[in-house]
Scaffold this motif. Structure first.
Motif, PDB file in Angstrom:
ATOM      1  N   ALA A  83       0.816  -1.207   0.000  1.00  0.00           N
ATOM      2  CA  ALA A  83       0.000   0.000   0.000  1.00  0.00           C
ATOM      3  C   ALA A  83       0.852   1.261   0.000  1.00  0.00           C
ATOM      4  O   ALA A  83       0.438   2.289  -0.545  1.00  0.00           O
ATOM      5  CB  ALA A  83      -0.935   0.007   1.204  1.00  0.00           C
ATOM      6  N   LEU A  86       1.943   1.989  -3.609  1.00  0.00           N
ATOM      7  CA  LEU A  86       0.729   2.209  -4.399  1.00  0.00           C
ATOM      8  C   LEU A  86       0.078   3.542  -4.052  1.00  0.00           C
ATOM      9  O   LEU A  86      -0.428   4.249  -4.935  1.00  0.00           O
ATOM     10  CB  LEU A  86      -0.259   1.063  -4.189  1.00  0.00           C
ATOM     11  N   THR A  87       0.097   3.897  -2.793  1.00  0.00           N
ATOM     12  CA  THR A  87      -0.469   5.184  -2.383  1.00  0.00           C
ATOM     13  C   THR A  87       0.350   6.333  -2.957  1.00  0.00           C
ATOM     14  O   THR A  87      -0.205   7.343  -3.397  1.00  0.00           O
ATOM     15  CB  THR A  87      -0.529   5.285  -0.843  1.00  0.00           C
ATOM     16  N   ALA A  90      -0.582   6.561  -6.575  1.00  0.00           N
ATOM     17  CA  ALA A  90      -1.944   7.082  -6.734  1.00  0.00           C
ATOM     18  C   ALA A  90      -2.032   8.544  -6.336  1.00  0.00           C
ATOM     19  O   ALA A  90      -2.868   9.285  -6.856  1.00  0.00           O
ATOM     20  CB  ALA A  90      -2.910   6.259  -5.895  1.00  0.00           C
ATOM     21  N   GLY A  97      -7.553   9.114  -6.771  1.00  0.00           N
ATOM     22  CA  GLY A  97      -6.645   8.000  -7.003  1.00  0.00           C
ATOM     23  C   GLY A  97      -6.305   7.272  -5.717  1.00  0.00           C
ATOM     24  O   GLY A  97      -6.238   6.038  -5.676  1.00  0.00           O
ATOM     25  N   ILE A  98      -6.107   8.024  -4.653  1.00  0.00           N
ATOM     26  CA  ILE A  98      -5.807   7.410  -3.352  1.00  0.00           C
ATOM     27  C   ILE A  98      -7.015   6.620  -2.853  1.00  0.00           C
ATOM     28  O   ILE A  98      -6.878   5.508  -2.332  1.00  0.00           O
ATOM     29  CB  ILE A  98      -5.392   8.485  -2.331  1.00  0.00           C
ATOM     30  N   CYS A 101      -7.274   3.440  -4.808  1.00  0.00           N
ATOM     31  CA  CYS A 101      -6.193   2.534  -4.397  1.00  0.00           C
ATOM     32  C   CYS A 101      -6.542   1.825  -3.092  1.00  0.00           C
ATOM     33  O   CYS A 101      -6.451   0.605  -2.984  1.00  0.00           O
ATOM     34  CB  CYS A 101      -4.895   3.333  -4.253  1.00  0.00           C
ATOM     35  N   TRP A 102      -6.969   2.586  -2.103  1.00  0.00           N
ATOM     36  CA  TRP A 102      -7.276   1.985  -0.807  1.00  0.00           C
ATOM     37  C   TRP A 102      -8.563   1.169  -0.847  1.00  0.00           C
ATOM     38  O   TRP A 102      -8.691   0.174  -0.128  1.00  0.00           O
ATOM     39  CB  TRP A 102      -7.339   3.060   0.291  1.00  0.00           C
ATOM     40  N   ILE A 105      -7.385  -2.163  -2.037  1.00  0.00           N
ATOM     41  CA  ILE A 105      -6.672  -2.893  -0.983  1.00  0.00           C
ATOM     42  C   ILE A 105      -7.659  -3.487   0.017  1.00  0.00           C
ATOM     43  O   ILE A 105      -7.561  -4.661   0.398  1.00  0.00           O
ATOM     44  CB  ILE A 105      -5.659  -1.965  -0.287  1.00  0.00           C
TER      45      ILE A 105
END
Length: 131
Positions: A83, A86-87, A90, A97-98, A101-102, A105
């Motif tokens: 994460a 990826l964060t 993003a 985007g964040i 992404c989360w 996850i």
């Protein structure tokens, strides 16, 4: 003869009797059905032999030392480690985007938790649901 051979002999006898009753028109289907059961039986025996052999060497679903490398307890840790980058990636886009992404996850972790719960609750049987 052991019970597996007795079962196989009974299945073959049943297939032959069915062929006699139904005639040559259904011979291909009868043979396919018997071979499918035979194939499943062979697969089960091979799987059992592989599991026995792996157990003799201390390898199996759990790695050496009893640690599971594929268990549900590892996924949350791995997903949180992943994460971080990826964060960061993003965050280059924007706040949406964040969030996406989360959400991904969390979705992966929820799906894994539900899958492991279903696997634990499912009754174990010698037959596959696909047969």
């Amino acid at each position: 003869m052991n019970s597996r051979q007795d079962d196989l002999k009974r299945d073959l006898d049943a297939a032959l009797q069915t062929r006699k009753e139904l005639g040559k028109e259904y011979e291909a289907e009868i043979v396919d059905s018997f071979l499918t059961r035979l194939d499943a039986r062979i697969d089960a025996q091979v799987d059992q032999r592989v599991a026995d052999r792996l157990a003799q060497h201390g390898v199996g679903r759990e790695g050496r030392g009893g640690r599971s490398w594929s268990g549900p307890g590892k996924l949350p840790v791995i997903s949180l480690i992943m994460a971080i980058p990826l964060t960061g990636i993003a965050a280059g886009a924007d706040l949406a985007g964040i969030v996406v992404c989360w959400a991904g996850i969390v979705g992966v972790n929820v799906a894994a938790a539900l899958g492991s719960r279903r696997e634990q609750q499912a009754p174990r049987s010698g037959r596959s649901d696909w047969l």
